[in-house]
Write a protein that holds these residues in place. Structure first.
Motif, PDB file in Angstrom:
ATOM      1  N   UNK A   1       0.841  -1.202   0.000  1.00 23.38           N
ATOM      2  CA  UNK A   1       0.000   0.000   0.000  1.00 23.38           C
ATOM      3  C   UNK A   1       0.873   1.247   0.000  1.00 23.38           C
ATOM      4  N   UNK A   2       0.400   2.280  -0.670  1.00 26.39           N
ATOM      5  CA  UNK A   2       1.089   3.563  -0.633  1.00 26.39           C
ATOM      6  C   UNK A   2       0.748   4.274   0.668  1.00 26.39           C
ATOM      7  N   UNK A   3       1.573   5.221   1.041  1.00 23.70           N
ATOM      8  CA  UNK A   3       1.357   5.976   2.275  1.00 23.70           C
ATOM      9  C   UNK A   3       0.294   7.042   2.022  1.00 23.70           C
ATOM     10  N   UNK A   4      -0.831   6.926   2.694  1.00 23.49           N
ATOM     11  CA  UNK A   4      -1.966   7.843   2.519  1.00 23.49           C
ATOM     12  C   UNK A   4      -1.556   9.302   2.705  1.00 23.49           C
ATOM     13  N   UNK A   5      -0.774   9.565   3.721  1.00 27.13           N
ATOM     14  CA  UNK A   5      -0.358  10.932   4.042  1.00 27.13           C
ATOM     15  C   UNK A   5       0.386  11.585   2.874  1.00 27.13           C
TER      16      UNK A   5
ATOM     17  N   UNK B   1      -2.530   3.564   7.201  1.00 27.59           N
ATOM     18  CA  UNK B   1      -1.948   2.256   7.486  1.00 27.59           C
ATOM     19  C   UNK B   1      -0.439   2.406   7.425  1.00 27.59           C
ATOM     20  N   UNK B   2       0.198   2.325   8.568  1.00 28.51           N
ATOM     21  CA  UNK B   2       1.637   2.542   8.654  1.00 28.51           C
ATOM     22  C   UNK B   2       2.356   1.208   8.611  1.00 28.51           C
ATOM     23  N   UNK B   3       3.384   1.152   7.788  1.00 29.92           N
ATOM     24  CA  UNK B   3       4.220  -0.036   7.688  1.00 29.92           C
ATOM     25  C   UNK B   3       5.572   0.230   8.320  1.00 29.92           C
TER      26      UNK B   3
ATOM     27  N   UNK C   1       7.465  10.488  -4.388  1.00 33.41           N
ATOM     28  CA  UNK C   1       6.928   9.131  -4.236  1.00 33.41           C
ATOM     29  C   UNK C   1       5.747   9.120  -3.275  1.00 33.41           C
ATOM     30  N   UNK C   2       4.859   8.163  -3.492  1.00 31.08           N
ATOM     31  CA  UNK C   2       3.743   7.947  -2.569  1.00 31.08           C
ATOM     32  C   UNK C   2       4.022   6.762  -1.645  1.00 31.08           C
ATOM     33  N   UNK C   3       5.216   6.169  -1.754  1.00 31.84           N
ATOM     34  CA  UNK C   3       5.552   5.022  -0.916  1.00 31.84           C
ATOM     35  C   UNK C   3       5.719   5.412   0.548  1.00 31.84           C
TER      36      UNK C   3
END
Length: 90
Positions: free
Chosen positions: A14-18, A81-83, A48-50
């Motif tokens: 998933x990409x980082x929403x923020x 959703x934080x990875x 990047x949206x990562x």
């Protein structure tokens, strides 16, 4: 004053929403809490949206880490959703 920075990724796959919001900086510093500056670099700066890069300036390194934990659970990333979280070394 101490400044620490972290890359905060989205959960795996998933990409980082923020990262979809514009980058920003807030200065919450005051006499009671001391130095408290939070900067967030998102897609417009990282490309990047990562992940988003969170830079925190506090009076000690421990306060920077505590601030990050608070922002993950109850602040900047509370609806994301934080990875993986990786510290960016100077």
């Amino acid at each position: 004053m101490v400044t620490r920075a972290w890359k905060v990724y989205g959960t795996e796959g998933h990409r980082q929403r923020e990262s979809f919001f514009p980058s920003y900086q807030y200065d919450f510093s005051n006499e009671q809490n001391g130095t408290r500056i939070i900067e967030v670099d998102n897609f417009d700066k990282t490309g990047t949206h990562d992940y988003s890069i969170v830079r925190i300036t506090r009076d000690t390194a421990k306060l920077c880490a505590a601030e990050l934990n608070g922002q993950i659970s109850d602040g900047i990333f509370e609806n994301s959703r934080v990875g993986q979280i990786l510290e960016v070394l100077p």
